[in-house]
Write an enzyme that holds these catalytic residues in place. Structure first.
Site, PDB file in Angstrom:
ATOM      1  N   ARG A 123       0.841  -1.196   0.000  1.00 10.93           N
ATOM      2  CA  ARG A 123       0.000   0.000   0.000  1.00 10.93           C
ATOM      3  C   ARG A 123       0.879   1.250   0.000  1.00 10.93           C
ATOM      4  NH1 ARG A 123       1.825   3.303   4.172  1.00 10.93           N
ATOM      5  NH2 ARG A 123       1.492   2.419   6.243  1.00 10.93           N
ATOM      6  N   GLU A 222      -7.477   7.651   7.254  1.00 13.80           N
ATOM      7  CA  GLU A 222      -6.526   8.517   7.957  1.00 13.80           C
ATOM      8  C   GLU A 222      -5.946   9.516   6.967  1.00 13.80           C
ATOM      9  OE1 GLU A 222      -2.064   8.091   9.901  1.00 13.80           O
ATOM     10  OE2 GLU A 222      -3.551   6.550  10.361  1.00 13.80           O
ATOM     11  N   ARG A 305       4.830  -7.882  12.731  1.00 14.16           N
ATOM     12  CA  ARG A 305       3.605  -7.549  13.463  1.00 14.16           C
ATOM     13  C   ARG A 305       2.718  -8.788  13.520  1.00 14.16           C
ATOM     14  NH1 ARG A 305       1.272  -1.975  10.699  1.00 14.16           N
ATOM     15  NH2 ARG A 305       3.076  -0.620  11.033  1.00 14.16           N
ATOM     16  N   GLU A 310      -0.281  -3.609  13.969  1.00 11.49           N
ATOM     17  CA  GLU A 310       0.698  -3.262  15.000  1.00 11.49           C
ATOM     18  C   GLU A 310       0.141  -3.543  16.392  1.00 11.49           C
ATOM     19  OE1 GLU A 310       3.937   0.311  15.675  1.00 11.49           O
ATOM     20  OE2 GLU A 310       2.109   0.697  14.531  1.00 11.49           O
TER      21      GLU A 310
END
Length: 358
Positions: A123, A222, A305, A310
């Site tokens: 991404r 975001e 992760r 996360e």
């Protein structure tokens, strides 16, 4: 909207008297605070807009967001040292974009026998030029950005062609399917909420995905845009080629914020430069138990992760492994760094499986 609207002075008192270990607390010294406290960007962004979330959440690692593209320079006394430290770069010099020769990448499927990699995902984040980030964006801004993005998405053809689903008015059936596909984003992160990330929710927000569900675009989550290519298995080349083709197609219709020092700009200073995160969900039950697992990943510039992101835990020895560096190297270099690291991870896991030791 943030639950508690403290003034800049109150925010400063809260963080400066705390034991916060954030990069913002470290670099926003009293002298820096006094130099920056009265500055305002052309978008109307203030120091309070940038540090509010980090002051409300004292355990944040970074602790600062950019109110808008200009904030990085207007408040450079705090942003520049944070960017240097987080990205581990001595000089704030990011190379020109380079996505490599898509017809001659030199890599393909990292796991052709399907023994280790469940899926591959890449991404990038993008911000529309001449628009603020969440703290300085209005509802009208978000609706404008959504419209121009959807108009661009409608021009995609071939395997990139798909449909846009706005969050406003989304039916329960579509929401259920989005959740099952792990496409849906939500408004439940308090850190992002206190950074104004959910203002006017869900207006101007939505999800596009191609008919084959391998190319996605998140709108006003975001960042203004999160552009994603993914598929089952380990065929990194196919995932990369699809992402770059989609990105170049959108660039014909949209203009993205770019900085001579930092590359592509996004809301969070941890995601500058290439803004690229290339990852695999990989089955490494032996290596992940090794005492030096995190050290091995660090040496390969990889970030491990849990499969849910996360701070989440691994399930069944499956980890999300991605490139750690985003600044100071080109896009193709970041992907190659991830590729080499994953190949080494597979080599080590194979050795432990067959020999019982490294």
């Amino acid at each position: 909207m943030p639950e508690e609207k403290l003034s800049l002075q109150e925010l400063w008192k809260r963080v400066s008297t705390s034991d916060s270990g954030s990069l913002m607390k470290k670099h926003l010294t009293p002298s820096v605070y006094n130099r920056l406290k009265s500055k305002v960007t052309d978008y109307g962004g203030t120091l309070a807009d940038c540090i509010r979330s980090g002051c409300m959440h004292l355990k944040s690692h970074c602790g600062i967001y950019a109110s808008d593209p200009e904030a990085y320079d207007t408040f450079s006394d705090v942003f520049y040292p944070i960017i240097r430290e987080y990205h581990k770069v001595d000089k704030l010099e990011h190379p020109a974009p380079d996505f490599g020769d898509l017809n001659n990448l030199g890599f393909g499927d990292l796991d052709p026998k399907g023994q280790f990699i469940n899926s591959t995902r890449i991404r990038v984040g993008r911000s529309h030029a001449n628009y603020g980030f969440p703290p300085t964006s209005t509802k009208e801004d978000r609706l404008e950005m959504e419209k121009m993005t959807v108009d661009a998405l409608r021009t995609l053809r071939g395997e990139l062609a798909g449909k846009y689903y706005p969050l406003t008015g989304m039916t329960p059936a579509v929401q259920k399917q989005m959740t099952e596909d792990h496409f849906l984003f939500r408004d439940d992160d308090p850190v992002l909420g206190d950074a104004h990330g959910y203002d006017d929710w869900p207006a101007g927000r939505g999800i596009f995905f191609s008919n084959n569900k391998k190319f996605l675009v998140w709108v006003n989550e975001e960042d203004h845009l999160r552009i994603i290519s993914m598929q089952q298995g380990g065929h990194l080349a196919e995932v990369w080629q699809r992402l770059v083709k989609g990105l170049h197609a959108l660039e014909k219709k949209l203009t993205f914020a770019h900085h001579p020092k930092f590359g592509y700009l996004t809301f969070c200073p941890t995601n500058l430069g290439t803004t690229l995160r290339a990852s695999v969900h990989i089955r490494i039950p032996h290596l992940s138990k090794h005492k030096d697992f995190n050290k091995i990943c660090e040496g390969l510039n990889l970030q491990p992760r849990g499969i849910h992101g996360e701070h989440s835990d691994s399930v069944g020895g499956v980890y999300d492994i991605s490139n750690k560096r985003r600044m100071g190297l080109s896009e193709i270099e970041a992907v190659q760094e991830m590729r080499r690291g994953v190949e080494k991870i597979i080599e080590l896991e194979s050795g432990l499986k067959t020999k019982g030791k490294l």
